[in-house]
Enzyme design. Structure first.
Site, PDB file in Angstrom:
ATOM      1  CG  ASP A   1      -1.891   1.122   1.223  1.00  0.00           C
ATOM      2  OD1 ASP A   1      -1.479   2.270   0.966  1.00  0.00           O
ATOM      3  OD2 ASP A   1      -3.087   0.860   1.434  1.00  0.00           O
ATOM      4  CG  HIS A   2       1.439   4.306  -3.181  1.00  0.00           C
ATOM      5  ND1 HIS A   2       0.190   4.010  -3.635  1.00  0.00           N
ATOM      6  CD2 HIS A   2       1.562   5.652  -3.258  1.00  0.00           C
ATOM      7  CE1 HIS A   2      -0.428   5.144  -3.969  1.00  0.00           C
ATOM      8  NE2 HIS A   2       0.387   6.154  -3.749  1.00  0.00           N
TER       9      HIS A   2
ATOM     10  CG  HIS B   1      -3.995   4.503  -0.762  1.00  0.00           C
ATOM     11  ND1 HIS B   1      -3.175   3.415  -0.797  1.00  0.00           N
ATOM     12  CD2 HIS B   1      -4.218   4.836  -2.060  1.00  0.00           C
ATOM     13  CE1 HIS B   1      -2.914   3.105  -2.059  1.00  0.00           C
ATOM     14  NE2 HIS B   1      -3.547   3.937  -2.832  1.00  0.00           N
TER      15      HIS B   1
HETATM   16  C1  BG6 Z   1      -3.519   5.052  -6.351  1.00  0.00           C
HETATM   17  C2  BG6 Z   1      -4.882   5.263  -6.935  1.00  0.00           C
HETATM   18  O1  BG6 Z   1      -3.494   3.909  -5.541  1.00  0.00           O
HETATM   19  O2  BG6 Z   1      -3.158   6.187  -5.567  1.00  0.00           O
HETATM   20  C3  BG6 Z   1      -4.918   6.522  -7.784  1.00  0.00           C
HETATM   21  O3  BG6 Z   1      -5.236   4.142  -7.731  1.00  0.00           O
HETATM   22  C4  BG6 Z   1      -4.435   7.706  -6.972  1.00  0.00           C
HETATM   23  O4  BG6 Z   1      -6.224   6.769  -8.278  1.00  0.00           O
HETATM   24  C5  BG6 Z   1      -3.101   7.399  -6.309  1.00  0.00           C
HETATM   25  O5  BG6 Z   1      -4.297   8.805  -7.866  1.00  0.00           O
HETATM   26  C6  BG6 Z   1      -2.719   8.508  -5.348  1.00  0.00           C
HETATM   27  O6  BG6 Z   1      -1.416   8.316  -4.895  1.00  0.00           O
HETATM   28  P1  BG6 Z   1      -0.475   9.556  -4.536  1.00  0.00           P
HETATM   29  O7  BG6 Z   1       0.763   8.934  -3.994  1.00  0.00           O
HETATM   30  O8  BG6 Z   1      -0.264  10.307  -5.815  1.00  0.00           O
HETATM   31  O9  BG6 Z   1      -1.228  10.366  -3.534  1.00  0.00           O
END
Ligand code: BG6
Length: 508
Positions: free
Chosen positions: A182-183, A245
């Protein structure tokens, strides 16, 4: 510098967008920073027919996500020699014998000691196929070196599919071998929530229902779904961002202190927190679960498409591009404190932050410009951009009387480290290489979050009476979401790009 153990990093879905955009740039950064072991190789696996040379060119040499320059080009050339490619049909078990042979060839050549990470950057329907095929050819066994499996989101499309996926993975792999990425957990600022709370003595005594009035979590994005309309329309904001997230962020804000800083202890507390979520009652769906979809509008002088005009999106789509929930955590610490969580595309700016609003002082003694000063104190924890912390409180205006004004005390991450804050993927890949699952989602947590979100997904799909509110692109989402928070005599903090914006300057 601590490097990692020898290993081969295998990417399934190696000719895809994520590999080019995130994975190879992150592994290359780790290589440049000296984190990769000397005994390292990377094998890309995909359906497209590519030679090693073509793969290297596609993901490394001609990759616009990797900067160039004389020194970097020299490093790229050395790194390229560790990149290899094998084209297979990932559904065909016979093809996996070729992966086995290639891996043993690379193991001999690079001395990788049998250690392998399998990274699944493929369409989700392959998440149970590939691990099962790997097991059929014995690649899951840890008799000769370790084997780890990293899986991208989405982890299931609902509770039932997440449970099936967990069960199918666990048929061949142990939970300790599975890394669900989960980044958001790789973001420094999300990890810093734990440090802010548990490395200081000043916040935690206030961090409960006695002092906290409510908590907001916002993740806003100014862009639309771009070329991802086909995928996004099957998902929507609730499943794309909130179930994973943002619920992970909530866990970091609300969990109890772990017994120590180990992965097991932290993940156990997060699981407990998820189990304490009070599930929304269907009678609350109309007021406490608001969904919206952006409509065409003029944003800064330019016409912006509505969601239904985006490529791959049906004209009558009811998929939400905005979701806001109000819910409670039923435990000793948080009982009665509302949590408001929202996310949306085509909002005014890109920002993610947490706002903890503290209760007002019991007596309004002093005056501000509008009468008695009875502002709530707020602690704002900015995840991105302008990462940092802002504490707002009242101060006396110099001069006669006791006039009060609201001021802020701020900390910006950029003051702490000169280099850019490391990208989330770098941190997470490094952890997987080290065998540290702290920042990866445990199977139980994923299922608890689905249990919480599933009834809402279901109702939004099947109850035609639950509205999808349109909101003009470039605005802060449907008004109904403002109504959700106003009974608490509060408003959403609609943030600016810069953390410490005051009322006179707000950069979007
Ligand atoms: C992804 C979603 O997991 O996270 C995207 O699928 C979203 O829709 C993105 O734009 C947001 O990540 P970050 O790191 O740019 O806030």
């Amino acid at each position: 510098m601590k490097s990692t153990e020898p290993h081969i990093f295998v990417i399934f879905g190696a000719s895809g967008d994520l590999t080019r955009r995130k994975l190879i740039p992150a592994v290359f950064e780790l290589y440049k920073s000296g984190y990769l072991p000397d005994d390292f190789a990377l094998l890309g696996v995909s359906r497209s027919k590519l030679s090693d040379e073509q793969f290297r060119h596609q993901v490394l040499e001609s990759n616009e996500h990797i900067e160039s320059g004389a020194e970097t080009d020299r490093q790229k050339a050395a790194f390229a020699e560790r990149l290899f490619y094998e084209a297979i049909d990932t559904k065909e078990v016979a093809d996996y014998q070729r992966v086995v042979s290639r891996l043993s060839e690379l193991e001999q050549r690079f001395g990788t000691a049998g250690n392998i990470i399998f990274y699944l950057s493929t369409p989700p329907f392959l998440y149970d196929v590939i691990p099962a095929r790997l097991a059929e050819v014995g690649l899951h066994r840890q008799e000769n070196g370790w084997r780890r499996l990293v899986i991208e989101k989405p982890f299931g499309a609902d509770l039932a599919s997440a449970r099936n996926l967990n069960a199918s993975l666990k048929r061949n792999f142990d939970e300790s071998q599975i890394y669900r990425i989960d980044h958001y957990l790789g973001k420094e600022t999300v990890q810093n929530l734990l440090v802010t709370r548990f490395a200081n003595g000043i916040f935690e005594p206030l961090w409960n229902r006695n002092y906290v009035h409510h908590v907001q979590v916002t993740s806003a994005e100014p862009f639309g779904v771009g070329g991802r309309g086909g995928y996004y329309d099957t998902s929507g904001a609730l499943r794309d961002m909130l179930q994973n997230h943002l619920m992970q962020v909530v866990a970091h804000v609300a969990m109890e202190p772990p017994v120590d800083a180990s992965a097991d202890a932290i993940r156990a507390e997060k699981s407990k927190l998820f189990r304490s979520l009070r599930h929304l009652d269907p009678s609350d769906f109309r007021t406490d679960a608001i969904r919206g979809q952006y409509t065409s509008s003029m944003v800064r002088g330019e016409k912006v498409n509505g969601y239904r005009d985006e490529e791959g999106v049906p004209d009558d789509s009811k998929t939400e591009t905005y979701a806001a929930l109000k819910f409670y955590i039923e435990n000793w610490r948080w009982s009665g404190v509302p949590f408001y969580v929202r996310t949306g595309k085509r909002l005014p700016t890109r920002v993610a932050e947490i706002v903890v609003t503290f209760k007002r002082p019991p007596q309004a003694l002093f005056r501000d410009a509008h009468g008695m000063f009875d502002e709530n104190n707020q602690l704002i924890m900015r995840i991105q951009p302008d990462e940092g912390l802002l504490l707002s409180f009242g101060m006396k205006v110099p001069g006669e009387g006791f006039n009060v004004t609201k001021v802020g005390m701020d900390f910006h991450y950029k003051d702490l480290c000169e280099d850019d804050v490391p990208a989330a993927y770098e941190r997470l890949l490094l952890d997987a290489m080290k065998g540290d699952p702290t920042l990866y989602a445990h199977g139980d947590s994923v299922e608890y979050c689905w249990e919480f979100v599933d009834p809402i997904v279901d109702a939004w799909k099947n109850d035609p009476d639950l509205p999808v509110y349109g909101y003009p692109a470039g605005t802060w989402g449907p008004e109904a979401a403002d109504d959700m928070i106003s009974p608490e005599a509060m408003t959403w903090r609609n943030p600016c790009r810069n953390l410490t914006a005051d009322l006179t300057y707000c950069e979007l």
